[in-house]
Scaffold this motif. Structure first.
Motif, short mmCIF file in Angstrom:
data_model
loop_
_atom_site.label_atom_id
_atom_site.label_comp_id
_atom_site.label_asym_id
_atom_site.label_seq_id
_atom_site.Cartn_x
_atom_site.Cartn_y
_atom_site.Cartn_z
N ILE A 113 0.88 -1.17 0.00
CA ILE A 113 0.00 0.00 0.00
C ILE A 113 0.92 1.22 0.00
N LYS A 114 0.68 2.13 -0.92
CA LYS A 114 1.50 3.34 -0.98
C LYS A 114 1.45 4.06 0.36
N GLU A 115 2.59 4.59 0.77
CA GLU A 115 2.65 5.27 2.07
C GLU A 115 1.66 6.42 2.15
N ALA A 116 1.48 7.17 1.07
CA ALA A 116 0.53 8.28 1.08
C ALA A 116 -0.89 7.77 1.34
N THR A 117 -1.22 6.63 0.76
CA THR A 117 -2.54 6.02 0.98
C THR A 117 -2.69 5.59 2.43
N LEU A 118 -1.63 5.00 2.98
CA LEU A 118 -1.67 4.57 4.38
C LEU A 118 -1.86 5.76 5.31
N TYR A 119 -1.10 6.82 5.10
CA TYR A 119 -1.19 7.97 6.00
C TYR A 119 -2.56 8.65 5.89
N ALA A 120 -3.16 8.65 4.71
CA ALA A 120 -4.53 9.16 4.56
C ALA A 120 -5.49 8.26 5.35
N SER A 121 -5.25 6.96 5.32
CA SER A 121 -6.08 6.02 6.09
C SER A 121 -5.93 6.26 7.58
N TYR A 122 -4.70 6.49 8.04
CA TYR A 122 -4.49 6.76 9.47
C TYR A 122 -5.29 7.99 9.89
N ARG A 123 -5.27 9.03 9.06
CA ARG A 123 -6.02 10.26 9.39
C ARG A 123 -7.52 9.97 9.48
N ARG A 124 -8.05 9.20 8.52
CA ARG A 124 -9.49 8.87 8.56
C ARG A 124 -9.82 8.03 9.78
N LEU A 125 -8.98 7.04 10.08
CA LEU A 125 -9.22 6.18 11.23
C LEU A 125 -9.18 6.98 12.54
N LEU A 126 -8.26 7.93 12.63
CA LEU A 126 -8.18 8.80 13.81
C LEU A 126 -9.43 9.67 13.92
N LYS A 127 -9.81 10.29 12.80
CA LYS A 127 -10.97 11.18 12.78
C LYS A 127 -12.24 10.42 13.18
N ASP A 128 -12.35 9.17 12.75
CA ASP A 128 -13.53 8.36 13.04
C ASP A 128 -13.49 7.70 14.42
N GLY A 129 -12.39 7.90 15.15
CA GLY A 129 -12.27 7.33 16.49
C GLY A 129 -11.99 5.83 16.51
N LEU A 130 -11.51 5.30 15.39
CA LEU A 130 -11.24 3.86 15.30
C LEU A 130 -9.84 3.51 15.76
N VAL A 131 -8.95 4.50 15.76
CA VAL A 131 -7.60 4.33 16.30
C VAL A 131 -7.26 5.58 17.11
N GLU A 132 -6.27 5.42 17.97
CA GLU A 132 -5.68 6.53 18.72
C GLU A 132 -4.21 6.57 18.36
N ALA A 133 -3.62 7.76 18.47
CA ALA A 133 -2.19 7.91 18.16
C ALA A 133 -1.47 8.44 19.39
N TYR A 134 -0.23 8.04 19.52
CA TYR A 134 0.62 8.57 20.59
C TYR A 134 2.06 8.51 20.12
N TRP A 135 2.89 9.33 20.73
CA TRP A 135 4.31 9.38 20.36
C TRP A 135 5.08 8.38 21.20
N GLY A 136 5.94 7.61 20.54
CA GLY A 136 6.81 6.67 21.23
C GLY A 136 7.94 7.41 21.91
N ASP A 137 8.65 6.71 22.75
CA ASP A 137 9.77 7.34 23.45
C ASP A 137 11.08 6.65 23.08
N GLU A 138 11.33 6.57 21.78
CA GLU A 138 12.55 5.94 21.28
C GLU A 138 13.78 6.68 21.81
N THR A 139 14.76 5.90 22.18
CA THR A 139 15.99 6.51 22.67
C THR A 139 16.95 6.79 21.52
N GLN A 140 16.76 6.09 20.39
CA GLN A 140 17.61 6.32 19.22
C GLN A 140 16.73 6.67 18.03
N GLY A 141 17.22 7.53 17.18
CA GLY A 141 16.47 7.91 15.98
C GLY A 141 15.34 8.86 16.31
#
Length: 115
Positions: free
Chosen positions: A46-74
């Motif tokens: 799946i093209k990354e642009a398509t995936l990121y558009a899906s993430y936005r729709r899923l967030l807007k619809d309340g089907l997923v939640e997002a949070y920032w990880g706490d990676e120590t590297q990168g």
């Protein structure tokens, strides 16, 4: 099978595919991309642009939640987590797909009669 046709059929199920990945555990964008690619042995990406558009729709619809990880590297990664509403939609979509697949299989087989 025509790859363009297969990709076209799958495109309408992007959100369900993402919800399927997230039903197994929280994940970040590129990891979801790799999981989908690897699940098909590289036959479908799946093209990354398509995936990121899906993430936005899923967030807007309340089907997923997002949070920032706490990676120590990168760089920090945005993780996605399926919600209870997302699980309900995922299971409903799988049931719908199963019924649809059964109907299509019946129509293509036409009782095993030779054409």
């Amino acid at each position: 099978m025509d790859d363009a046709f297969a990709a076209d059929m799958l495109r309408g199920h992007t959100e369900t595919i993402v919800l399927s990945v997230l039903s197994r555990g929280d994940s970040y964008g590129f990891e979801i991309f790799k999981t989908i690619r690897d699940a098909t042995g590289g036959a479908y990406e799946i093209k990354e642009a398509t995936l990121y558009a899906s993430y936005r729709r899923l967030l807007k619809d309340g089907l997923v939640e997002a949070y920032w990880g706490d990676e120590t590297q990168g760089g920090r990664r945005k993780y996605y987590r399926i919600t209870d509403a997302g699980r309900a939609v995922y299971h409903a979509n799988v049931r719908t797909w199963t019924v649809t697949r059964g109907i299509i299989d019946s129509l293509l087989d036409l009782g095993g009669r030779p054409s």
